[in-house]
Motif scaffolding. Structure first.
Motif: not given
Length: 287
Positions: A60-61, A173-175, A180-183
């Motif tokens: 969804s994000w 929390s796990q995501e 952050s990496s994808m951003v």
């Protein structure tokens, strides 16, 4: 509270890295793009699950990192242009004053409650940011140039508000490491497209100094976002108070680091800003 402290520390190290760029003549744009690639790799390394592109696309994000990645590069270039046209102080003030946007977002959309003392602290924080950031004397901005700091203010505020939104509505929390990496990965891709277009006229030259600068910037840059999202997940402080503390503490510590490490000279107005920053932190954190 430890996550917030680590986010502030990481952001202060970003300031140190940028100051060292000036000392060692690192080309900021190329180092920025390298930094995004490094930050993306750090996030993937910390993510404990399997990286499955199909699941990421279905998440969804998924569209969030694309939006934020484009915003990161766009706001960076707007900040650079603002610094050139209106001065570094104006760019700095516009960036940090943007804390108003996520603060209002938290109060209006998430019905966050702030005590009277915290509201006073937030108002003092805005004054502190302005006073501590204003390093140049007799600044004048032409009306036609007001659009630049306004866009920096709006863009920086949207970035912080978007981080709050995705943390609240979409992330587990796990995501957090993967998000952050994808951003940063999307920011890197946007930056590569940008310099690819520029390289048509000016051929791109790989410079070891720029790469090393990007690595030095990328690690604290990643953790500044990573720990900020983790801090937002804690229930110690409302996001309005947390964003205020984060921004004003970064300004305060960056100012003090500038004095201690780079022998910067502060005016009485700057020192007044530091004192107000301390007072605003006390009011927001303790009341």
């Amino acid at each position: 509270m430890m996550d917030l402290a680590l986010s502030i520390l990481s952001s202060t190290l970003i300031f140190v890295a940028f100051k060292l760029f000036d000392v060692y003549k690192v080309q900021t744009l190329y180092a920025i793009i390298t930094n995004y690639i490094v930050a993306c790799i750090v996030g993937l390394f910390l993510y404990e699950g399997d990286v499955e592109p199909s699941k990421i696309i279905d998440a969804s994000w998924f569209w969030g990192p694309i939006l934020l990645g484009v915003l990161f590069i766009t706001v960076f270039n707007l900040m650079a242009k603002t610094a050139q046209v209106a001065g570094v102080s104006v760019a700095s003030v516009a960036t940090k004053m943007s804390l108003v946007i996520p603060v209002l977002f938290g109060v209006l959309f998430y019905q966050e409650h702030l005590s009277a003392w915290q509201i006073v602290g937030i108002l003092l924080a805005l004054v502190a940011v302005y006073m501590a950031s204003l390093k140049e004397q007799h600044i004048t901005i032409h009306k036609r140039d007001l659009i630049l700091p306004a866009l920096v203010f709006l863009g920086s505020g949207i970035i912080d508000t978007s981080i709050k939104y995705f943390e609240e509505q979409h992330l587990t929390s796990q995501e957090i490491p993967l998000f952050s990496s994808m951003v940063f990965g999307c920011a890197a891709l946007t930056g590569l497209v940008f310099i690819g277009v520029k390289s048509v006229k000016n051929p791109l030259r790989v410079n070891l100094k720029n790469i090393l600068g990007g690595i030095a910037l990328g690690v604290p840059n990643y953790f500044s976002i990573f720990f900020l999202i983790r801090a937002l997940r804690s229930e110690m402080l409302e996001s309005a108070a947390l964003f205020t503390l984060n921004n004003v503490a970064i300004v305060m510590f960056s100012t003090l680091v500038g004095i201690l490490m780079f022998k910067e000279k502060l005016s009485m107005k700057n020192w007044g800003g530091v004192v107000l920053a301390v007072l605003s932190i006390i009011l927001v954190a303790l009341f």
